[in-house]
Design a protein around this motif. Structure first.
Motif, PDB file in Angstrom:
ATOM      1  N   THR A 649      21.161  14.820  24.402  1.00 42.31           N
ATOM      2  CA  THR A 649      21.936  16.046  24.187  1.00 42.31           C
ATOM      3  C   THR A 649      21.278  16.914  23.122  1.00 42.31           C
ATOM      4  N   GLY A 650      20.580  16.299  22.176  1.00 43.36           N
ATOM      5  CA  GLY A 650      19.819  17.082  21.207  1.00 43.36           C
ATOM      6  C   GLY A 650      18.709  17.874  21.882  1.00 43.36           C
ATOM      7  N   ILE A 651      18.019  17.239  22.832  1.00 42.77           N
ATOM      8  CA  ILE A 651      16.962  17.936  23.583  1.00 42.77           C
ATOM      9  C   ILE A 651      17.564  19.088  24.369  1.00 42.77           C
ATOM     10  N   GLU A 652      18.664  18.837  25.057  1.00 43.45           N
ATOM     11  CA  GLU A 652      19.308  19.880  25.854  1.00 43.45           C
ATOM     12  C   GLU A 652      19.759  21.051  24.986  1.00 43.45           C
ATOM     13  N   HIS A 672       7.252  19.049  23.043  1.00 40.80           N
ATOM     14  CA  HIS A 672       6.238  18.366  22.239  1.00 40.80           C
ATOM     15  C   HIS A 672       6.811  18.010  20.869  1.00 40.80           C
ATOM     16  N   GLU A 673       6.299  16.914  20.324  1.00 46.88           N
ATOM     17  CA  GLU A 673       6.595  16.512  18.936  1.00 46.88           C
ATOM     18  C   GLU A 673       8.098  16.503  18.644  1.00 46.88           C
ATOM     19  N   PHE A 674       8.842  15.876  19.542  1.00 49.87           N
ATOM     20  CA  PHE A 674      10.287  15.718  19.334  1.00 49.87           C
ATOM     21  C   PHE A 674      10.539  14.551  18.388  1.00 49.87           C
ATOM     22  N   SER A 675      11.476  14.736  17.457  1.00 49.21           N
ATOM     23  CA  SER A 675      11.835  13.625  16.564  1.00 49.21           C
ATOM     24  C   SER A 675      13.291  13.768  16.130  1.00 49.21           C
ATOM     25  N   ILE A 676      13.828  12.646  15.661  1.00 49.84           N
ATOM     26  CA  ILE A 676      15.216  12.582  15.191  1.00 49.84           C
ATOM     27  C   ILE A 676      15.196  12.101  13.742  1.00 49.84           C
ATOM     28  N   PRO A 677      15.067  13.011  12.784  1.00 52.35           N
ATOM     29  CA  PRO A 677      15.033  12.580  11.378  1.00 52.35           C
ATOM     30  C   PRO A 677      16.315  11.896  10.921  1.00 52.35           C
ATOM     31  N   TYR A 678      17.459  12.368  11.442  1.00 49.61           N
ATOM     32  CA  TYR A 678      18.732  11.820  10.957  1.00 49.61           C
ATOM     33  C   TYR A 678      19.786  12.046  12.035  1.00 49.61           C
ATOM     34  N   GLY A 679      20.335  10.957  12.584  1.00 51.84           N
ATOM     35  CA  GLY A 679      21.290  11.073  13.676  1.00 51.84           C
ATOM     36  C   GLY A 679      22.586  11.761  13.267  1.00 51.84           C
ATOM     37  N   ILE A 680      23.355  12.166  14.267  1.00 51.59           N
ATOM     38  CA  ILE A 680      24.638  12.834  14.042  1.00 51.59           C
ATOM     39  C   ILE A 680      25.754  11.897  14.471  1.00 51.59           C
ATOM     40  N   GLN A 728      14.361  17.908  15.979  1.00 48.02           N
ATOM     41  CA  GLN A 728      13.369  18.975  15.962  1.00 48.02           C
ATOM     42  C   GLN A 728      12.371  18.731  17.090  1.00 48.02           C
ATOM     43  N   GLY A 729      11.772  19.814  17.560  1.00 47.07           N
ATOM     44  CA  GLY A 729      10.793  19.701  18.638  1.00 47.07           C
ATOM     45  C   GLY A 729      10.266  21.069  19.025  1.00 47.07           C
ATOM     46  N   ARG A 730       9.184  21.088  19.814  1.00 42.74           N
ATOM     47  CA  ARG A 730       8.579  22.335  20.307  1.00 42.74           C
ATOM     48  C   ARG A 730       8.750  22.389  21.826  1.00 42.74           C
ATOM     49  N   PHE A 731       9.174  23.533  22.328  1.00 46.10           N
ATOM     50  CA  PHE A 731       9.488  23.681  23.751  1.00 46.10           C
ATOM     51  C   PHE A 731       8.608  24.782  24.361  1.00 46.10           C
ATOM     52  N   ILE A 839       9.181  11.570  20.395  1.00 51.17           N
ATOM     53  CA  ILE A 839       8.437  11.710  21.650  1.00 51.17           C
ATOM     54  C   ILE A 839       7.260  12.648  21.375  1.00 51.17           C
ATOM     55  N   ARG A 840       6.051  12.214  21.744  1.00 48.86           N
ATOM     56  CA  ARG A 840       4.893  13.089  21.552  1.00 48.86           C
ATOM     57  C   ARG A 840       4.894  14.224  22.568  1.00 48.86           C
ATOM     58  N   ARG A 841       5.192  13.888  23.844  1.00 52.63           N
ATOM     59  CA  ARG A 841       5.176  14.921  24.875  1.00 52.63           C
ATOM     60  C   ARG A 841       6.112  14.509  26.013  1.00 52.63           C
ATOM     61  N   MET A 842       6.801  15.519  26.573  1.00 57.21           N
ATOM     62  CA  MET A 842       7.695  15.301  27.706  1.00 57.21           C
ATOM     63  C   MET A 842       7.509  16.465  28.677  1.00 57.21           C
ATOM     64  N   ASP A 843       7.134  16.166  29.921  1.00 56.12           N
ATOM     65  CA  ASP A 843       6.866  17.200  30.925  1.00 56.12           C
ATOM     66  C   ASP A 843       7.941  17.163  32.012  1.00 56.12           C
ATOM     67  N   PHE A 844       8.372  18.358  32.428  1.00 56.97           N
ATOM     68  CA  PHE A 844       9.405  18.504  33.461  1.00 56.97           C
ATOM     69  C   PHE A 844       8.748  19.100  34.706  1.00 56.97           C
ATOM     70  N   TYR A 845       8.773  18.348  35.834  1.00 56.86           N
ATOM     71  CA  TYR A 845       8.063  18.757  37.035  1.00 56.86           C
ATOM     72  C   TYR A 845       8.977  19.348  38.105  1.00 56.86           C
ATOM     73  N   GLY A 846      10.243  19.089  38.026  1.00 53.43           N
ATOM     74  CA  GLY A 846      11.129  19.606  39.068  1.00 53.43           C
ATOM     75  C   GLY A 846      12.579  19.324  38.750  1.00 53.43           C
ATOM     76  N   PRO A 847      13.488  20.018  39.428  1.00 54.64           N
ATOM     77  CA  PRO A 847      14.925  19.835  39.153  1.00 54.64           C
ATOM     78  C   PRO A 847      15.435  18.501  39.691  1.00 54.64           C
ATOM     79  N   LEU A 848      16.511  18.022  39.087  1.00 57.16           N
ATOM     80  CA  LEU A 848      17.153  16.778  39.514  1.00 57.16           C
ATOM     81  C   LEU A 848      18.478  17.096  40.188  1.00 57.16           C
ATOM     82  N   GLN A 849      18.943  16.178  41.003  1.00 54.67           N
ATOM     83  CA  GLN A 849      20.194  16.375  41.729  1.00 54.67           C
ATOM     84  C   GLN A 849      21.190  15.284  41.366  1.00 54.67           C
TER      85      GLN A 849
END
Length: 915
Positions: A649-652, A672-680, A728-731, A839-849
């Motif tokens: 949900t943080g990524i979303e 890219h470069e996603f991290s969770i320094p401190y959970g909620i 935090q992360g880069r999109f 996560i160093r890198r996460m790639d999205f190739y297509g929609p999910l159903q």
């Protein structure tokens, strides 16, 4: 007159609210952080307070905070004035279970005579818990007559020392009077209500800690008193419910719950009732008040509604019996009634207005003059005693002036010095005066004090004025042809309030007394007014009280508007209880205001984006309040009963923020470069405001640096310290869809397990997901370093209140399923509990159903001291790649307890070969 060792309240008369204000000023002045476990009752003298300041200020002197880091800010409570609400019941989904709260813990039970205590005891023992019983029955472990409050207090003073293992209290004794169908009297109130207060008070050190419980069941008297077809209302249950709401606020670590049942012939269904009761106690629902009818769960809500105009219940020239004296809100109401209806009030008050010293009756005898006189007369008295004497004389002076004002309006107002607690005196007055057309029971005493410090005498004064007073009036009027009975209550009866366990209990019980009377006498009109704090009259006129309430964000009720609310309500004979308040969500832990219809709408259809705090072409910042009543998904992701905001949900949420800056029509292609320094975490189920930020990376309109943070605020709404970064992360977005990639699915090495592998893995001690996130349906292949699983997002549960299928940029449930597979691989091989870290890198190739089956391949590529690293691919059954995660790190947080390990229960050919 001030000495360092005088008790702030007992000796100096500085009430709890004023102490909070003083401590708030001190904290603000010295920039002191406020510890979550701070208890002001431990700072009860000037000396102790000074010592605390010295220690805390000295400790923090080296870390100065710049003015920019602690900006003054109004409380984040959105209230648009005071409105009229009515109470209604709403069905909700059945609860999801959480951890076993009874295992290895001891619970004190006050038994009933009908078998409920026996059934509850058996359940607790079946959950590996222990039971102590306390009551008058010869079989009780601790023998005590609960109606003998002196004996109860003596027993309780020793019980905590004798049984320090107690971690819960389940109060079943009130069931006796309910099933015996006996009238509510002082004997039952002592045994069921006041003894309960004494039990909690003296067990407070044992109950005010994590993994503890205070609870009672009820029947048709808490939630279902407001249902369309209410059953037999037993007001004592409501008194306990009101008290529990305050206990919930004072005992921050304790699960506090009343569960109301509406079931035909309950004595024939004891086992099934107790099963539902225990299920609710072990559920993830933190609401204090819940109920069950026909195997459906119900809760209460407040719905804004206008009065239904009919004929006024007050007639011209009618006689009204009024309790509460001739001051404050009561007097303001009487003036309006006198002006509009020319009523003849019969006023009952405890104060003897003729006892006012003749010298003090003079107009120029102000409060300062009276204080000076009494200080001379009361030499050697404590400051608080002089203060009380001044207040009493000022009250007498005000009452005389108000009666004179009513007379000037041509109203024949009779005043009788009668204590509403005096049964015979009340009866004599009712018999002696002209026939009474209606009653306004406005008498009330408020003595705020935390449970630990509150004396039984104080509890009695507050509780009895409301309850015994109402009972005396109803008894005196029995058989007489009065038309209406009105009473003043407080919004705290709905929400609870620190320091007011007696006041909330009494007000909640008072409402149910009138609801019961309406069932018995449908031809009469009964009405309860649940008031918020008035501006200019009532119990919140003291400047200290007003200031603290305003700083908290409470919306005060203007005097003229409050009077108008009352006068309008006289035309509505249908609504028995009306609540007048702002939408003070900070006061509302059960989420009574949070119905699906009034939840904030997501901006541009983005579920995690609410309020725009700042936005331009290159950056945006949004506020989002996480709340268990709205964000139902949080209930399906908790550890040790604490809801946790997911990495998925943080990524979303960050992707949504970035999408508001990305070119229209573009697609999210990578992170890219996603991290969770401190959970909620949502501790104690409290709502939490987060800030979601996105900004262009180096001026690139398709690449964004994103983050989620929160800011700690004190009770005054003032920011303390620096914001805390959580995610935090880069999109990266693109107008072009990624090229399709096909993966060769390896040959499966099946897992061997006798049973349902999904049930084995989704155990609260192994994985912290359920319901919405029970998305890994099967393990297709299992090796020590490779796991292949079948995942599907098929849940029909609501993700947000009123929304089971939100329109996400990413598929949160499937992304979380991918994360889960790393945790599953570890519990199947190393017994480690791991949580997402980066996560160093996460790639999205297509929609999910939704409802479509996918395959996730999880490869463990590194086993570090603190973290493990994995590579993950999500594909469809044909091998078309949909999501790829590279260098997914999970941090090691714990080892499974031996009894929760499953490595000896599962196997595969690859494991046998490796061994």
């Amino acid at each position: 007159m001030l000495e360092a060792d005088l008790d702030l309240e007992a000796d100096l008369g500085i009430d709890t609210v004023k102490q909070v204000e003083v401590f708030g000023k001190i904290s603000a002045h010295f920039d002191l952080p406020v510890p979550e476990d701070l208890k002001l009752r431990d700072l009860n003298t000037i000396a102790r307070l000074a010592e605390y300041i010295g220690n805390a200020a000295g400790k923090d002197a080296q870390t100065e905070t710049s003015p920019q880091s602690v900006p003054e800010k109004a409380p984040a409570i959105s209230a648009s004035g005071v409105h009229r609400f009515v109470v209604q019941t709403n069905s909700v989904s059945l609860p999801e279970n959480r951890d076993n709260i009874f295992k290895d813990h001891t619970f004190l039970i006050t038994p009933d005579r009908f078998g409920f205590a026996d059934a509850v005891s058996r359940r607790i023992k079946s959950f590996s818990g222990h039971v102590l019983t306390m009551g008058s029955d010869t079989s009780a472990d601790i023998r005590v007559d609960l109606s003998d409050l002196k004996e109860v207090e003596e027993k309780m003073q020793a019980l905590g020392v004798q049984h320090p293992e107690i971690k819960g209290l389940i109060h079943l004794h009130p069931l006796n009077a309910y099933f015996d169908d006996t009238a509510t009297d002082s004997h039952e109130i002592d045994a069921s209500v006041k003894s309960f207060f004494l039990m909690v008070k003296h067990l407070l050190p044992l109950l005010d800690r994590p993994d503890t419980l205070i609870s009672t069941p009820a029947f048709d008297s808490v939630v279902f008193a407001y249902a369309d077809s209410p059953g037999d209302i037993h007001p004592v249950f409501a008194a306990l419910g009101g008290m529990l709401k305050t206990m919930n606020k004072e005992l921050k670590n304790t699960l506090v719950k009343v569960v109301d049942f509406s079931i035909p012939d309950p004595l024939e269904q004891i086992e099934s009732i107790v099963d539902q009761y225990m299920t609710e106690l072990m559920s993830s629902d933190q609401r204090v008040e819940t109920g069950y009818r026909d195997n459906q769960k119900y809760v209460l809500s407040l719905v804004e509604k206008s009065v239904e105009h009919g004929r006024s219940m007050v007639k011209k020239g009618g006689t009204i019996l009024v309790t509460g004296g001739a001051r404050g809100i009561t007097f303001e109401i009487l003036k309006a009634l006198a002006t509009e209806y020319r009523v003849r009030p019969i006023i009952l008050g405890r104060s003897d207005i003729n006892a006012l010293d003749a010298d003090f009756k003079r107009k120029d005898a102000d409060e300062q003059y009276i204080f000076g006189c009494l200080k001379e007369r009361m030499k050697g008295a404590r400051p608080v005693e002089i203060k009380r004497a001044v207040q009493k004389n000022m009250a007498l002076k005000k009452a005389l002036a108000n009666l004179a004002e009513l007379s000037s309006l041509g109203i024949d107002a009779q005043y009788h010095c009668v204590d509403v607690l005096d049964t015979e005196a009340v009866s004599r007055i009712v018999d002696a005066v002209p026939p009474i057309d209606g009653v306004l029971h406005a008498a009330g005493v408020e003595e705020s004090q935390f449970i630990e410090k509150k004396s039984l005498d104080s509890f009695n004064r507050v509780f009895d004025t409301k309850i015994t007073g109402a009972d005396n009036l109803l008894r005196a009027l029995d058989g007489k042809s009065y038309g209406f009975f009105l009473t003043f209550s407080s919004v705290t009866a709905k929400f609870g309030n620190e320091g007011q366990v007696d006041y909330t209990g009494a007000n909640d019980m008072l409402a149910k007394i009138l609801l019961r009377e309406k069932n018995r006498h449908p031809e009469k009109t009964y009405k309860v007014f649940d008031w918020t704090a008035w501006d200019g009259a009532g119990m919140a006129t003291k400047e200290t009280v007003k200031k603290v309430l305003r700083q908290r964000g409470l919306e005060f009720l203007p005097l003229a508007r409050g009077v108008r609310f009352f006068m309008d309500e006289l035309y509505d004979a249908k609504a028995i209880e009306a609540v007048f308040t702002g939408r003070d969500t900070a006061l509302d832990p059960d989420g009574l205001f949070q119905t699906p219809d009034d939840l904030p709408a997501a901006e541009n259809g983005l579920p995690f984006i609410d309020q725009v705090k700042e936005k331009n072409a290159v950056q945006a910042q949004y506020a989002r309040t996480l709340d268990l009543q709205r964000d139902l998904f949080l209930l399906d992701h908790s550890r040790l009963g604490v809801p946790i905001f997911l990495g998925a949900t943080g990524i979303e949420a960050m992707a949504e923020a970035a999408s508001t800056l990305a070119p229209k029509g573009s697609h999210l292609v990578s992170m890219h470069e996603f991290s969770i320094p401190y959970g909620i975490k949502l501790l104690k189920g409290r709502s939490r405001e987060i800030s979601i930020e996105a900004r262009q990376q180096n001026g690139d309109a398709r690449r964004f640096v994103c983050g989620i943070s929160s800011q700690f605020k004190n009770r005054e709404g003032r920011a303390m310290g620096d914001p805390k970064r959580h995610y935090q992360g880069r999109f990266e977005f693109s107008m072009q869809k990624p090229a399709q990639v096909k993966i060769t699915i390896p040959e499966f090495i099946p897992v061997q397990y006798e049973g349902d592998i999904q049930d084995l893995l989704y155990h609260p001690s192994r994985l912290f997901m359920d319901g919405l996130f029970k998305t890994v349906e099967d393990i297709l292949s299992f090796e020590p370093q490779v796991l292949i699983s079948k995942v599907r997002n098929s849940s029909r549960k609501q993700f947000f209140a009123g929304d089971a299928a939100p329109d996400f940029i990413t598929d949160v449930a499937i992304v979380d399923a991918m994360f889960q597979t790393g945790g599953m691989l570890e519990v199947m091989t190393t017994n480690e509990i791991v949580l997402p870290s980066s996560i160093r890198r996460m790639d999205f190739y297509g929609p999910l159903q939704k409802n479509k089956e996918y395959i996730c391949i999880t490869r463990k590529t590194d086993n570090g001291r603190d973290t493990n690293t994995y590579q993950l691919d999500l594909m469809d059954r044909e091998g078309m790649l949909l999501i790829r995660i590279e260098d997914f790190e999970m941090v090691k947080v714990d080892k499974l307890a031996p009894e929760n390990r499953i490595t000896d229960k599962i196997s595969s050919p690859a494991l046998k070969k490796a061994s």
